[in-house]
Design an enzyme around this catalytic site. Structure first.
Site, PDB file in Angstrom:
ATOM      1  N   LYS A   1      34.749 -19.213 -11.061  1.00  0.00           N
ATOM      2  CA  LYS A   1      36.214 -19.117 -11.087  1.00  0.00           C
ATOM      3  C   LYS A   1      36.696 -18.172  -9.995  1.00  0.00           C
ATOM      4  CE  LYS A   1      38.126 -16.123 -14.102  1.00  0.00           C
ATOM      5  NZ  LYS A   1      39.058 -15.113 -13.567  1.00  0.00           N
ATOM      6  N   ASN A   2      36.012 -17.029  -9.853  1.00  0.00           N
ATOM      7  CA  ASN A   2      36.500 -15.988  -8.936  1.00  0.00           C
ATOM      8  C   ASN A   2      36.164 -16.267  -7.480  1.00  0.00           C
ATOM      9  OD1 ASN A   2      37.593 -14.806 -11.125  1.00  0.00           O
ATOM     10  ND2 ASN A   2      36.061 -13.187 -11.322  1.00  0.00           N
TER      11      ASN A   2
ATOM     12  N   ARG B   1      47.345 -13.087 -12.207  1.00  0.00           N
ATOM     13  CA  ARG B   1      47.205 -12.072 -11.150  1.00  0.00           C
ATOM     14  C   ARG B   1      46.672 -12.713  -9.876  1.00  0.00           C
ATOM     15  NH1 ARG B   1      46.751  -6.734  -9.569  1.00  0.00           N
ATOM     16  NH2 ARG B   1      45.171  -6.480  -8.000  1.00  0.00           N
TER      17      ARG B   1
ATOM     18  N   CYS C   1      45.482 -10.590 -16.800  1.00  0.00           N
ATOM     19  CA  CYS C   1      44.912 -10.043 -18.049  1.00  0.00           C
ATOM     20  C   CYS C   1      45.468  -8.636 -18.292  1.00  0.00           C
ATOM     21  CB  CYS C   1      43.419  -9.856 -17.884  1.00  0.00           C
ATOM     22  SG  CYS C   1      42.476 -11.299 -18.121  1.00  0.00           S
TER      23      CYS C   1
ATOM     24  N   ARG D   1      47.628  -3.339 -12.735  1.00  0.00           N
ATOM     25  CA  ARG D   1      46.897  -3.986 -11.641  1.00  0.00           C
ATOM     26  C   ARG D   1      47.752  -3.904 -10.368  1.00  0.00           C
ATOM     27  NH1 ARG D   1      43.731  -8.124 -14.159  1.00  0.00           N
ATOM     28  NH2 ARG D   1      42.608  -8.383 -12.226  1.00  0.00           N
TER      29      ARG D   1
ATOM     30  N   ASP E   1      32.918  -7.272 -15.173  1.00  0.00           N
ATOM     31  CA  ASP E   1      33.219  -8.472 -15.965  1.00  0.00           C
ATOM     32  C   ASP E   1      32.162  -8.725 -17.027  1.00  0.00           C
ATOM     33  OD1 ASP E   1      34.648 -10.380 -13.198  1.00  0.00           O
ATOM     34  OD2 ASP E   1      35.410  -8.744 -14.420  1.00  0.00           O
TER      35      ASP E   1
ATOM     36  N   ARG F   1      40.472 -19.298 -19.990  1.00  0.00           N
ATOM     37  CA  ARG F   1      40.826 -18.957 -18.590  1.00  0.00           C
ATOM     38  C   ARG F   1      39.579 -18.906 -17.727  1.00  0.00           C
ATOM     39  NH1 ARG F   1      45.472 -14.483 -17.856  1.00  0.00           N
ATOM     40  NH2 ARG F   1      45.020 -15.084 -15.721  1.00  0.00           N
TER      41      ARG F   1
HETATM   42  C1  EPZ Z   1      38.670  -9.554  -9.066  1.00  0.00           C
HETATM   43  O1  EPZ Z   1      39.907  -9.023  -9.495  1.00  0.00           O
HETATM   44  C2  EPZ Z   1      38.261 -10.536 -10.151  1.00  0.00           C
HETATM   45  N1  EPZ Z   1      39.261 -11.599 -10.260  1.00  0.00           N
HETATM   46  C3  EPZ Z   1      38.136  -9.805 -11.487  1.00  0.00           C
HETATM   47  O2  EPZ Z   1      37.696 -10.741 -12.453  1.00  0.00           O
HETATM   48  C4  EPZ Z   1      37.082  -8.717 -11.332  1.00  0.00           C
HETATM   49  O3  EPZ Z   1      36.998  -7.992 -12.545  1.00  0.00           O
HETATM   50  C5  EPZ Z   1      37.481  -7.778 -10.196  1.00  0.00           C
HETATM   51  O4  EPZ Z   1      37.658  -8.530  -8.981  1.00  0.00           O
HETATM   52  C6  EPZ Z   1      36.421  -6.709  -9.945  1.00  0.00           C
HETATM   53  O5  EPZ Z   1      35.193  -7.322  -9.673  1.00  0.00           O
HETATM   54  C7  EPZ Z   1      39.265 -12.595  -9.349  1.00  0.00           C
HETATM   55  O6  EPZ Z   1      38.475 -12.613  -8.416  1.00  0.00           O
HETATM   56  C8  EPZ Z   1      40.268 -13.684  -9.576  1.00  0.00           C
HETATM   57  P1  EPZ Z   1      40.037  -5.513  -7.614  1.00  0.00           P
HETATM   58  P2  EPZ Z   1      40.796  -8.114  -8.488  1.00  0.00           P
HETATM   59  O7  EPZ Z   1      41.159  -5.664  -6.655  1.00  0.00           O
HETATM   60  O8  EPZ Z   1      40.664  -8.621  -7.104  1.00  0.00           O
HETATM   61  C9  EPZ Z   1      42.450  -1.539  -8.466  1.00  0.00           C
HETATM   62  C10 EPZ Z   1      37.682 -11.807 -14.538  1.00  0.00           C
HETATM   63  O9  EPZ Z   1      37.451 -11.369 -15.673  1.00  0.00           O
HETATM   64  N2  EPZ Z   1      43.335  -1.980  -7.375  1.00  0.00           N
HETATM   65  O10 EPZ Z   1      38.650  -5.365  -7.088  1.00  0.00           O
HETATM   66  O11 EPZ Z   1      42.133  -7.982  -9.085  1.00  0.00           O
HETATM   67  C11 EPZ Z   1      42.628  -2.417  -9.707  1.00  0.00           C
HETATM   68  O12 EPZ Z   1      43.720  -1.969 -10.471  1.00  0.00           O
HETATM   69  C12 EPZ Z   1      38.550 -11.020 -13.582  1.00  0.00           C
HETATM   70  O13 EPZ Z   1      37.202 -12.859 -14.070  1.00  0.00           O
HETATM   71  C13 EPZ Z   1      44.295  -1.102  -6.895  1.00  0.00           C
HETATM   72  O14 EPZ Z   1      44.417   0.023  -7.353  1.00  0.00           O
HETATM   73  O15 EPZ Z   1      40.013  -6.735  -8.632  1.00  0.00           O
HETATM   74  C14 EPZ Z   1      41.326  -2.252 -10.424  1.00  0.00           C
HETATM   75  O16 EPZ Z   1      41.357  -1.057 -11.180  1.00  0.00           O
HETATM   76  C15 EPZ Z   1      39.129  -9.785 -14.235  1.00  0.00           C
HETATM   77  N3  EPZ Z   1      45.125  -1.515  -5.903  1.00  0.00           N
HETATM   78  C16 EPZ Z   1      40.323  -2.087  -9.276  1.00  0.00           C
HETATM   79  O17 EPZ Z   1      41.084  -1.745  -8.113  1.00  0.00           O
HETATM   80  C17 EPZ Z   1      45.018  -2.768  -5.344  1.00  0.00           C
HETATM   81  O18 EPZ Z   1      45.791  -3.085  -4.423  1.00  0.00           O
HETATM   82  C18 EPZ Z   1      39.515  -3.351  -8.991  1.00  0.00           C
HETATM   83  O19 EPZ Z   1      40.425  -4.337  -8.628  1.00  0.00           O
HETATM   84  C19 EPZ Z   1      44.027  -3.645  -5.847  1.00  0.00           C
HETATM   85  C20 EPZ Z   1      43.194  -3.231  -6.852  1.00  0.00           C
END
Ligand code: EPZ
Length: 416
Positions: free
Chosen positions: A22-23, A92, A116, A121, A303, A395
């Site tokens: 999915k990701n 998101r 979620c 986020r 995850d 999802r």
């Molecule tokens: C991706 O989310 C995945 N989703 C998530 O999977 C996964 O948990 C996550 O990466 C971490 O591996 C998809 O790929 C669609 P991040 P993403 O930006 O890109 C903070 C699932 O269960 N952050 O790496 O949103 C954020 O708040 C989902 O399949 C900022 O502060 O993750 C979080 O605490 C859930 N500012 C951390 O970084 C930003 O601009 C990690 O977020 C962006 C992120």
């Protein structure tokens, strides 16, 4: 709302095959906006998040249809660069559209994304990265307007290796003038899959999978064809199901290198794993408590935190799990408590005292991975469980109950 009914204490056995990730699929679908033509993505699971992304692309003017496990996406007539607010709130991952729309139209308008309930986020890292290559970003009370008269290569240094922000930066930089260097980039396999698709479209990107990615901008990209990598999180979830039920299952269609930290941890917990080139066999043994800290790839994946925590509720001894990636990713803990788990939460750390057995209960999935954790707990618990709000689980897991039935689980989906 639909729910799962699960009869516990069944040892799973047999083969289960994982779907495409999915990701990986979501950013790949967004990347097709960078071209005008017909792209084909293979090995695409049937998931709510993917249907939602299809709806958004269709609203922007794309023509999309599914043929078995493939998506055919015609982005010739994309005529909008504004993402509808109601769809942004739903998911998101809509934020992945920023980079490609900026790349195609040099402007994009969207509201702050939803997703979620796993903590605030923010998208500050996405916006900062796009500003580094020429975007001017304005926050107009809940809406974001980003415009770039010129997209020019630049230096992007991430404070945190954000997966989405890395992917957005790659997609916009792919068609910028000049070279962009992305440092402290996310190293997840899904980032490397996006690099390989963009390069098939004519981009010139190297380094994905490491913490430094180089993007030499090109004038335009063309439609391309690509098969998505397997879903490492679905694979890890099924391995955990094998361990928690002390079963003997084989998870097929995996890339083991994408799972090596999870494999190590499962072995430390006491499961026996035989790792082949494309499949992993797991046999459950006596489970013992361990300490886990979630980290960006290649660390232990956030995850898999909820499914693994569910397993540790019935391991011998005490476990400590620290969730360093998201702020609020312990929503499964209260629900597990209703099944008899003994867990204390202090901030981002959960202390789990193993109990001999969980008991079936009526619980509700609070988010995608917490929902999967509750299913795993129910598979091992004594008696019957009901898991409500399974739309969260849909999802990220295609027909989870069917796949689990295929390896012996007593689980059915009930509509109201
Ligand atoms: C991706 O989310 C995945 N989703 C998530 O999977 C996964 O948990 C996550 O990466 C971490 O591996 C998809 O790929 C669609 P991040 P993403 O930006 O890109 C903070 C699932 O269960 N952050 O790496 O949103 C954020 O708040 C989902 O399949 C900022 O502060 O993750 C979080 O605490 C859930 N500012 C951390 O970084 C930003 O601009 C990690 O977020 C962006 C992120």
């Amino acid at each position: 709302m639909e729910k799962f009914i699960v009869a516990g204490e069944v040892q799973l056995s047999g083969h289960v095959k994982v779907n495409g990730a999915k990701n990986a699929t979501l950013p790949l679908m967004a990347a097709t906006l960078l071209s005008t033509g017909v792209s084909v993505l293979h090995n695409i699971p049937q998931l709510r998040d993917i249907t939602m992304m299809q709806d958004i692309l269709t609203l922007l003017g794309a023509k999309i249809y599914r043929e078995n496990g493939s998506l055919i996406i015609d982005t010739t007539n994309i005529n909008k660069e504004e993402i509808p607010e109601h769809l942004m709130r739903e998911m998101r991952a809509s934020v992945f559209l920023m980079g490609p729309l900026l790349g195609r139209f040099r402007r994009v308008r969207l509201s702050f994304p939803g997703g979620c309930a796993i903590g605030p986020r923010p998208i500050n890292l996405h916006l900062k990265a796009l500003e580094k290559i020429g975007a001017v970003v304005k926050d107009r009370s809940g809406f974001i307007d980003a415009e770039a008269v010129h997209l020019t290569g630049g230096e992007i240094n991430f404070d945190f290796p954000s997966v989405g922000a890395t992917e957005n930066a790659m997609m916009a930089a792919a068609v910028a003038d000049g070279t962009t260097i992305i440092r402290n980039a996310a190293r997840e396999p899904e980032v490397a899959d996006l690099q390989s698709f963009l390069n098939k479209m004519g981009a010139q990107i190297t380094g994905a999978g490491t913490d430094t990615i180089r993007v030499d901008g090109v004038a335009r990209l063309a439609a391309a064809e690509h098969a998505v990598i397997p879903d490492r999180i679905e694979a890890g979830t099924f391995l955990t199901a094998g361990a928690i039920t002390r079963g003997d299952i084989v998870v097929d269609g995996v890339i083991p290198e994408h799972l090596f930290t999870a494999i190590d941890k499962l072995q430390e917990i006491g499961a026996r794993l035989d790792v082949g080139s494309g499949s992993i066999r797991i046999r459950g043994g006596e489970l013992r408590g361990v300490d886990i800290k979630t980290l960006p790839f290649p660390g232990f994946p956030t995850d898999l935190q909820a499914p693994t925590l569910a397993m540790l509720t019935i391991a011998k001894g005490t476990s400590i799990i620290t969730e360093t990636v998201f702020e609020n990713r312990f929503k499964h803990i209260d629900e597990l408590g209703r099944m008899g788990a003994k867990i204390k939460v202090e901030g981002r750390t959960a202390v789990i005292r193993g109990v001999p057995k969980l008991s079936g209960a009526i619980v509700a999935a609070p988010d995608l991975r917490a929902g999967a954790a509750l299913v795993l707990a129910a598979l091992a618990a004594e008696g019957i469980s009901e898991i409500e709000q399974v739309y969260h689980i849909d999802r990220g897991y295609e027909m989870l109950e069917k796949k689990l039935q295929g390896i012996g689980a007593k689980i059915v989906r009930r509509s109201p």
